[in-house]
Write a protein that holds these residues in place. Structure first.
Motif, PDB file in Angstrom:
ATOM      1  N   GLU A  96      -6.869   1.261  -2.291  1.00 49.65           N
ATOM      2  CA  GLU A  96      -5.499   0.774  -2.487  1.00 49.65           C
ATOM      3  C   GLU A  96      -5.272  -0.536  -1.716  1.00 49.65           C
ATOM      4  OE1 GLU A  96      -3.090   3.046  -4.072  1.00 49.65           O
ATOM      5  OE2 GLU A  96      -1.189   2.198  -3.454  1.00 49.65           O
TER       6      GLU A  96
ATOM      7  N   LEU B 114      -3.442   5.184  -7.909  1.00 48.60           N
ATOM      8  CA  LEU B 114      -4.799   4.953  -8.389  1.00 48.60           C
ATOM      9  C   LEU B 114      -5.068   5.853  -9.584  1.00 48.60           C
ATOM     10  CD1 LEU B 114      -6.649   4.938  -4.944  1.00 48.60           C
ATOM     11  CD2 LEU B 114      -6.015   2.957  -6.315  1.00 48.60           C
TER      12      LEU B 114
ATOM     13  N   PHE C 211      -0.639   7.192  -3.376  1.00 44.42           N
ATOM     14  CA  PHE C 211      -1.448   6.130  -3.957  1.00 44.42           C
ATOM     15  C   PHE C 211      -1.221   6.031  -5.459  1.00 44.42           C
ATOM     16  CE2 PHE C 211      -4.497   7.716  -0.530  1.00 44.42           C
ATOM     17  CZ  PHE C 211      -3.793   7.046   0.445  1.00 44.42           C
TER      18      PHE C 211
ATOM     19  N   VAL D 110       0.873  -1.165   0.000  1.00 40.67           N
ATOM     20  CA  VAL D 110       0.000   0.000   0.000  1.00 40.67           C
ATOM     21  C   VAL D 110       0.913   1.219   0.000  1.00 40.67           C
ATOM     22  CG1 VAL D 110      -1.737   1.272   1.306  1.00 40.67           C
ATOM     23  CG2 VAL D 110      -1.824  -1.225   1.190  1.00 40.67           C
TER      24      VAL D 110
END
Lengths: 562, 305
Positions: free
Chosen positions: A150, A90, A88, A84
């Motif tokens: 995440e 994403l 992030f 993680v």
């Protein structure tokens, strides 16, 4: 029981620097191992080696007792290792489910099986207790929500070992508590957890064992239950110089000094905040985190040079200032701080706790979303960098090659930057033009006064050594007799002599009556120059200390464990 | 305006929009994957020339169409090599493609086809529908214009590849972290973009004019670029923008040929500038908000942070 993950003498160097130096550890199923250490201790490098972002120079990684080679993130994923990330990875316009399945999408014929993806993601979310709507677009989620996506991505891919890199750094205290509970839950389900953090209190609640990294080495591994956090903090800290330098003059003896007549702000009204320590302490929120260490009296070498008209307002006052960081997350939370005239205030803390934003707000580069910024008693909250500069705010930026200098320009041109449109650099009312001769004359003078080598106004700034580049920045910023000097990592990458020269310049400015705010990760540097230290944590002042405070005391404040 | 004027305006839109619409679709596919394709104009030019040459050499307009698409694909490969493999600046690489097309095609036109005055003789044309007084409708071009954007939209929205394609234009790091190849995805996008621009260019001689002229495509590639923005980076949006731009062009032709009073009062240059004017307004946020993919034009550096 066979450890699920084992590192054996794992090493990786970047140039001459050993980021990871023969690190060995093992991790059992159901266990949370915390990795703690200062910046640059090797925590992130270690995770990157395990996840295949870097290849090790030496040593080996074993999964379920078998030696494995991890050539990339895909290999790590296949072995059941997931991470993680702190920042992030994403795709904001896609939905949570799309982000989770990206790269391993379930299909129906040639098409993406969106319904199955959403069903599976919802299933994993339920099983792991992470509330996420699979159909929600990620750009509409909070920071905590994005982090849950995440985590789901890692879990959906079947990770048995989950690494968290500073997972609570961006979270609010409430969200952080929820995350720690989630992590314990994952461990209960039999997963093994690697948890990287600076926050010792957090580590103590979530971890089973604590591994302490220092300068690339694993120096100790302790059981978390009943661990002495002071000792952990002391183990984290690098001692570069064995003997701490003598304490700088105490601020108690150095109430604001008079400003030279050229500086603005002399008409400042007396408002009872004329002392360097008069500002209110960080307000609200986690009051428990605010702790003060006693400031011992002492230090008289410079005190005589600072006359103290009690009526003068501090050079710089921030009153419950809040602001957002570049990503729109809260960076400063109602922070209050005053820098008196003639005072040097050192800002300590772990990177990302608001230091950068504090410097940016103080120099007008970042707009405060709340609170008040005053320069010598005048409200400057809404002013931009140009206006603040004109009113006597000097900025020695974090990265001299990016924010301090223009490498392609000459030294003389760099010295004129920011004031090139006014005399003596510029002449002519209707057709303004640069006066090269005046620029060269000013440059020659500053080069001599600040000891820049080579003594050539036409030398390209990029060709100078780091120390001389920094001297050019100092010469430009300090030659205008500023009211406030904001210096961010002013000696980063400089050798001892250049460092000493920078420190002398900052002391000079304080002696002249300017307020100096210096941000640094190097505690020894702060001790050497500052009269007073404040520790930033989570955008607030977590505590205040005298420069004579011990490593352990400071580390405790910095790690937010106080 | 009479019914017949309206009908012939519609026919002229359906005839003249396809080259721009296909090139714009190519631009959308490339930019959604994060590569700005400034080279659309040059790729259309390659497609137009090789389309005409292929048709002349084989005697078949269909082979010409294939040659045009292949020439566009090749120029896309050049852009991919420059921008993705050599990591050159995407804008500079695209301009290089445009300049290359300008020079190479002019040279080949004289050297290989010996064209007089920059115009080839008549080339075989694709089948068209005769609509009596309304003129001819190039059915192949119109059909491609209506079908391909719909297919591309479905591809982007509903397939795993489309998901990655969109993701790589927004956050390539996420795609790399998910184990897919950023360079391969973007390369495929640039190749598809080139092929579509080449196809659009080939329609100019093969479906519309029946010959190749040295001035082709006369800025239509840049109009396509404008259509990408005006269509908000979606396949159907770009189609709509292309139709709108072709409509304003057609309107101008219809009005001036009709000799109506209105036409003489509006200068021709206004219609030529209209697509760019509207694009500026779209970018400035006056015509809804135009947000490009977050990583559009940002080179991929696997080791960058």
């Amino acid at each position: 029981m066979e450890p699920v993950l084992q590192a054996v003498s794992l090493s990786r160097s970047f140039g001459p620097v050993a980021a990871c130096d023969r690190i060995s550890f093992s991790l059992q199923r159901g266990e949370v191992l915390a990795l703690v250490g200062e910046n640059g201790a090797g925590k992130t490098t270690l995770l990157s080696l395990l996840m295949g972002f870097y290849r090790p120079d030496g040593g080996e990684i074993r999964v379920d007792g078998e030696t494995v080679r991890i050539r990339g993130p895909a290999d790590a994923e296949a072995l059941g290792l997931g991470m993680v990330h702190q920042h992030f990875t994403l795709v904001p316009p896609l939905t949570a489910a799309e982000n989770v399945v990206l790269g391993r999408e379930p299909r129906r014929g040639p098409f993406l099986d969106r319904r199955r993806a959403e069903r599976e993601v919802a299933g994993v979310a339920r099983a792991s207790g992470l509330p996420v709507d699979p159909r929600a677009r990620v750009d509409g989620l909070s920071v905590g929500g994005r982090q849950r996506v995440e985590i789901l991505r890692v879990l959906w891919r079947g990770a048995r070992v989950v690494a968290f890199d500073e997972p609570t750094a961006a979270l609010s205290p409430g969200e952080a508590g929820g995350l720690l509970a989630t992590i314990r839950g994952l461990a209960r389900d039999g997963r093994a957890i690697l948890f990287v953090s600076h926050k010792l209190r957090e580590v103590a609640t979530v971890a089973d064992r604590i591994a302490i990294l220092r300068a690339g080495r694993l120096v100790a591994t302790l059981p978390a239950a009943g661990a002495d956090l002071d000792r952990v903090a002391a183990l984290m800290v690098v001692k570069e110089r064995p003997a701490p330098p003598p304490a700088a003059p105490s601020p108690r003896l150095r109430r604001g000094a008079a400003l030279p007549p050229s500086a603005p702000g002399e008409r400042g009204r007396p408002d009872g905040r004329g002392t360097s320590r008069g500002a209110p302490e960080a307000g609200g929120g986690r009051g428990a985190g605010a702790a003060s260490l006693p400031v011992p009296p002492g230090g008289e070498e410079e005190a005589a040079s600072a006359p103290s008209p009690r009526s003068a307002p501090p050079a710089l006052t921030l009153t419950s200032v809040s602001c957002l960081d570049a990503r729109g997350a809260p960076a400063l939370r109602a922070l209050s701080l005053a820098v008196g005239r003639g005072e040097i205030v050192g800002v300590a803390g772990v990177d990302g706790n608001g230091q950068r934003e504090l410097a940016e707000v103080a120099t007008g580069l970042r707009r405060a979303t709340g609170g008040r910024v005053e320069l010598a008693g005048h409200d400057v909250t809404l002013l931009g960098p140009g206006a603040l500069r004109a009113r006597g705010v000097a900025h020695i930026p974090e990265d001299r090659e990016r924010g301090g200098l223009c490498g392609a320009l000459s030294v003389a041109e760099n010295l004129a930057l920011g004031r090139a449109s006014s005399p003596p650099f510029c002449r002519g009312r209707w057709l303004p033009r640069l006066d090269r001769r005046a620029m060269d004359a000013v440059a020659s003078d500053l080069i001599r006064r600040f000891g820049v080598r080579p003594e050539d106004p036409d030398a390209r700034a990029a060709g100078l050594s780091g120390g001389n580049q920094q001297k050019v920045v100092l010469a430009r910023e300090l030659s205008g007799d500023p009211v406030v000097v904001v210096a961010v990592h002013p000696t980063r990458g400089l050798d001892l002599r250049a460092t000493a020269a920078v420190h002398d310049r900052l002391r000079e400015q304080a002696a002249r009556g300017a307020g100096v705010l210096i941000v640094s990760f190097d505690l020894d540097e702060l001790r050497a120059v500052a009269h007073r230290l404040v520790v930033l944590c989570g955008g607030r002042i977590a505590g205040e200390a005298a420069p004579a405070a011990t490593d352990a005391e400071l580390s405790r404040l910095i790690a937010g464990a106080a | 305006m009479t019914h017949s004027t309206l009908a012939s305006l519609l026919v002229s839109i359906l005839a003249y929009a396809p080259p721009v619409a296909l090139a714009a679709l190519g631009g959308v596919l490339s930019e959604r994957a994060g590569v700005i394709n400034i080279g659309l104009e040059g790729m259309m030019r390659f497609g137009a020339f090789f389309g005409a040459w292929g048709a002349l050499a084989t005697g078949s307009a269909w082979w010409g169409l294939g040659a045009g698409a292949a020439a566009g694909l090749a120029s896309g490969a050049l852009l991919a090599a420059l921008a993705l493999w050599a990591r050159a600046d995407q804008i500079v690489a695209g301009v290089a493609v445009n300049l290359l097309a300008l020079g190479v095609v002019t040279f080949l036109l004289e050297w290989a086809l010996g064209a007089d005055g920059g115009i080839t003789g008549p080339v075989p044309m694709l089948p068209a529908l005769a609509l009596g007084p309304l003129g001819r409708l190039p059915a192949v071009a119109t059909g491609a214009m209506l079908l391909l954007p719909a297919a591309a939209g479905l591809f982007l929205r509903a397939t795993p590849w489309g998901l990655r394609w969109r993701a790589v234009g927004e956050n390539p790091r996420a795609v790399a972290a998910a184990g897919a190849s950023v360079v391969r995805l973007r390369g495929a996008a640039v190749l598809a973009s080139g092929a579509l621009a080449g196809l659009g260019g080939a329609l100019l001689p093969l479906a519309l004019l029946g010959r190749f002229e040295d001035r082709m495509p006369a800025g239509q590639g840049f109009i396509a670029l404008a259509a990408v923005v005006f269509g908000k980076w979606t396949p159907l949006g770009a189609l709509g923008a292309a139709i709108f731009f072709a409509g304003s062009e057609g309107l101008q032709i219809e009005l001036s040929s009709g000799g109506a009073g209105l036409a003489s009062s509006i200068p021709r240059g206004f219609f030529l500038a209209l697509p760019y004017l509207l694009t500026l307004l779209a970018l400035a946020g006056f015509v809804g908000k135009a947000v490009p993919p977050a990583a559009d034009g940002v080179p991929w550096d696997p080791e960058g942070r």
